[in-house]
Write an enzyme that holds these catalytic residues in place. Structure first.
Site, PDB file in Angstrom:
ATOM      1  N   ARG A  51      14.244 -23.635 -47.072  1.00  0.00           N
ATOM      2  CA  ARG A  51      15.314 -24.564 -46.692  1.00  0.00           C
ATOM      3  C   ARG A  51      15.561 -24.544 -45.192  1.00  0.00           C
ATOM      4  O   ARG A  51      15.923 -25.558 -44.592  1.00  0.00           O
ATOM      5  CB  ARG A  51      16.610 -24.190 -47.433  1.00  0.00           C
ATOM      6  CG  ARG A  51      17.698 -25.242 -47.310  1.00  0.00           C
ATOM      7  CD  ARG A  51      19.008 -24.777 -47.936  1.00  0.00           C
ATOM      8  NE  ARG A  51      19.566 -23.667 -47.216  1.00  0.00           N
ATOM      9  CZ  ARG A  51      20.124 -22.600 -47.784  1.00  0.00           C
ATOM     10  NH1 ARG A  51      20.174 -22.491 -49.087  1.00  0.00           N
ATOM     11  NH2 ARG A  51      20.604 -21.621 -47.037  1.00  0.00           N
ATOM     12  N   TYR A 104      26.572 -48.765 -37.794  1.00  0.00           N
ATOM     13  CA  TYR A 104      25.844 -48.929 -39.053  1.00  0.00           C
ATOM     14  C   TYR A 104      26.826 -48.852 -40.237  1.00  0.00           C
ATOM     15  O   TYR A 104      27.635 -47.922 -40.310  1.00  0.00           O
ATOM     16  CB  TYR A 104      24.813 -47.799 -39.103  1.00  0.00           C
ATOM     17  CG  TYR A 104      23.965 -47.696 -40.331  1.00  0.00           C
ATOM     18  CD1 TYR A 104      23.098 -48.721 -40.713  1.00  0.00           C
ATOM     19  CD2 TYR A 104      23.995 -46.531 -41.107  1.00  0.00           C
ATOM     20  CE1 TYR A 104      22.294 -48.590 -41.834  1.00  0.00           C
ATOM     21  CE2 TYR A 104      23.187 -46.388 -42.224  1.00  0.00           C
ATOM     22  CZ  TYR A 104      22.348 -47.422 -42.587  1.00  0.00           C
ATOM     23  OH  TYR A 104      21.548 -47.278 -43.694  1.00  0.00           O
ATOM     24  N   ASP A 175      23.977 -42.874 -31.904  1.00  0.00           N
ATOM     25  CA  ASP A 175      22.936 -43.236 -32.865  1.00  0.00           C
ATOM     26  C   ASP A 175      21.912 -44.059 -32.079  1.00  0.00           C
ATOM     27  O   ASP A 175      22.170 -45.198 -31.710  1.00  0.00           O
ATOM     28  CB  ASP A 175      23.553 -44.044 -34.020  1.00  0.00           C
ATOM     29  CG  ASP A 175      22.523 -44.406 -35.097  1.00  0.00           C
ATOM     30  OD1 ASP A 175      21.319 -44.461 -34.781  1.00  0.00           O
ATOM     31  OD2 ASP A 175      22.935 -44.655 -36.244  1.00  0.00           O
ATOM     32  N   LYS A 200      13.090 -45.056 -39.686  1.00  0.00           N
ATOM     33  CA  LYS A 200      12.757 -46.331 -39.058  1.00  0.00           C
ATOM     34  C   LYS A 200      11.461 -46.221 -38.248  1.00  0.00           C
ATOM     35  O   LYS A 200      10.402 -46.149 -38.807  1.00  0.00           O
ATOM     36  CB  LYS A 200      13.937 -46.824 -38.214  1.00  0.00           C
ATOM     37  CG  LYS A 200      15.267 -46.833 -39.006  1.00  0.00           C
ATOM     38  CD  LYS A 200      15.300 -47.893 -40.083  1.00  0.00           C
ATOM     39  CE  LYS A 200      16.422 -47.730 -41.118  1.00  0.00           C
ATOM     40  NZ  LYS A 200      17.785 -47.717 -40.593  1.00  0.00           N
TER      41      LYS A 200
HETATM   42  C1  PLP Z   1      18.913 -47.117 -41.206  1.00  0.00           C
HETATM   43  C2  PLP Z   1      19.871 -46.586 -40.257  1.00  0.00           C
HETATM   44  C3  PLP Z   1      20.496 -45.359 -40.484  1.00  0.00           C
HETATM   45  C4  PLP Z   1      20.313 -44.575 -41.752  1.00  0.00           C
HETATM   46  O1  PLP Z   1      19.010 -44.201 -42.094  1.00  0.00           O
HETATM   47  P1  PLP Z   1      18.656 -43.883 -43.622  1.00  0.00           P
HETATM   48  O2  PLP Z   1      17.412 -43.089 -43.590  1.00  0.00           O
HETATM   49  O3  PLP Z   1      18.533 -45.209 -44.307  1.00  0.00           O
HETATM   50  O4  PLP Z   1      19.814 -43.102 -44.185  1.00  0.00           O
HETATM   51  C5  PLP Z   1      21.368 -44.901 -39.521  1.00  0.00           C
HETATM   52  N1  PLP Z   1      21.607 -45.590 -38.388  1.00  0.00           N
HETATM   53  C6  PLP Z   1      21.016 -46.763 -38.138  1.00  0.00           C
HETATM   54  C7  PLP Z   1      21.313 -47.488 -36.875  1.00  0.00           C
HETATM   55  C8  PLP Z   1      20.132 -47.311 -39.062  1.00  0.00           C
HETATM   56  O5  PLP Z   1      19.570 -48.491 -38.824  1.00  0.00           O
END
Ligand code: PLP
Length: 382
Positions: A51, A104, A175, A200
């Site tokens: 972990r 988000y 973010d 992403k």
């Molecule tokens: C998609 C996204 C997230 C979250 O990612 P997940 O893997 O889907 O939880 C967070 N911040 C932004 C800006 C995003 O586009």
């Protein structure tokens, strides 16, 4: 110092420790054995429990940390858990959190729900705020930024917000998923904690959910302790896929950017379109700040249509052949969805329906033809 494209290739790789294998293989391990009692009691070996880390996860941590230019990276099972963990690492019961109104959606739901249950108050501010310090209270502990913001692509003045926060010892969480560390230097612009949805562009192939939080030296202990106590971890298979994606991120992003720009310009010329939300366009309200602070734009942007019925929008979207409809983005394939966003401030006023487009790696002329046919359907439907 090596440059970022080189870091993408070199980061976290130790072939000699892996019998010469170029890529760190997938380690599937929970239990890791100790050779004797002394080593166990002192935990004096590189890996102690699955972990906490395996060579697979540590390779990804190291590569992302190197690319971000931070002090320490922690991995999480999704981008959202990276956002929520960053907030939990910075704030305590009784604290006040400022968060951009364009964050988000699921991050927004977290601060309005779970965070509130734990006695932390979140306040949304307009993304284009000029004097964020006016909102600072004695108990303000963190500012959460996302630039450009989800769905509306409003660019924030991160350096000026971060400078105001730093003067009051307020943590800055960013973010940075849209730009990635390739196009926005989170720590250079004043962030204390940089969050990435690895899902992403790092993953890049629509086949992995993962997140990363990188801290500067001041926030490393808080990050590591909170991450460890909550018990978040990333599986070896997911770390492997993320690393595999990371290696080619620079070439993919270049192409995503080119295609997004070509589609954005083309859409601007279409009679069905009111405006295009993409900070790399000279006409975008965030262009000046984008140009000053970013070194590129990614493949995700918005389109505000002229007023049209839900039925007309559905006719456009349902017939598309290359643009898939689904959540997430950053993969090799093109996507489109109707945008949905909750807002506290009315600073974003769309003229009509808003679509979010991810420009994939297909041929741009094929993508234009698909969208053109869609816009024809839109125009023919009442
Ligand atoms: C998609 C996204 C997230 C979250 O990612 P997940 O893997 O889907 O939880 C967070 N911040 C932004 C800006 C995003 O586009």
């Amino acid at each position: 110092m090596t440059r970022k494209d080189t870091k993408l290739v070199e980061g976290g790789r130790h072939p000699r420790e892996q019998f010469g294998a170029v890529n760190t293989p997938v380690y599937r391990a929970s239990t890791i054995l100790f050779p004797d009692t002394e080593t166990l009691l002192n935990e004096s070996q590189a890996y102690t429990y699955g972990r906490r880390a395996t060579p697979s996860t540590r390779a990804l941590e190291e590569a992302i940390c190197d690319l971000e230019g931070g002090a320490r990276t922690a991995l999480t099972p999704s981008g959202l858990s990276a956002c929520t963990l960053a907030i939990l690492a910075a704030c305590s019961a009784g604290d006040h959190l400022l968060i951009t109104d364009s964050a988000y959606g699921p991050t927004r739901h977290f601060v309005e729900g779970t965070l509130k249950r734990f006695g932390i108050e979140a306040e949304f501010f307009a993304p284009n705020i000029a004097n964020v310090e006016k909102l600072f209270r004695a108990n303000t502990k963190a500012v959460f930024l996302e630039s450009p913001g989800s769905q509306t692509f409003e660019v924030q003045d991160v350096p000026s917000i971060a400078a105001a926060a730093r003067a009051k010892n307020i943590a800055v969480i960013l973010d940075n998923t849209w730009a990635t560390p390739l196009f926005f230097d989170a720590f250079g612009k004043g962030a204390d904690l940089s969050v990435l949805a690895v899902t992403k562009y790092i993953g890049g192939h629509a086949d992995v959910n993962a997140g990363a939080i990188t801290a500067n030296a001041a926030f490393t202990e808080r990050l590591v302790t909170t991450h460890g106590e909550i018990g978040l971890t990333l599986a070896g298979d997911e770390a492997f896929l993320a690393l595999r994606g990371l290696r080619t991120m620079a070439v993919r992003l270049k192409r995503h950017q080119e295609t997004a720009m070509a589609l954005a310009r083309w859409l601007q010329s279409r009679p069905e379109v009111a405006r295009v939300l993409y900070p790399a366009l000279e006409t975008d309200p965030g262009h000046a700040i984008w140009k000053r602070d970013f070194t590129g734009a990614s493949g995700l942007f918005g389109v505000v249509l002229k007023p049209a019925s839900d039925k007309a929008v559905a006719a456009m979207l349902d017939g598309l052949k290359l643009f898939g409809m689904g959540y997430s983005w950053g993969g090799y394939e093109s996507l489109i969805i109707p945008a949905r966003f909750g807002r506290t401030h009315k600073t974003f006023k769309p003229e009509g329906p808003v679509l979010r487009i991810h420009a994939g790696l297909e041929d741009v002329e094929d993508l234009k033809a698909d969208l053109a046919a869609g816009l024809e359907r839109l125009g023919k439907t009442a």
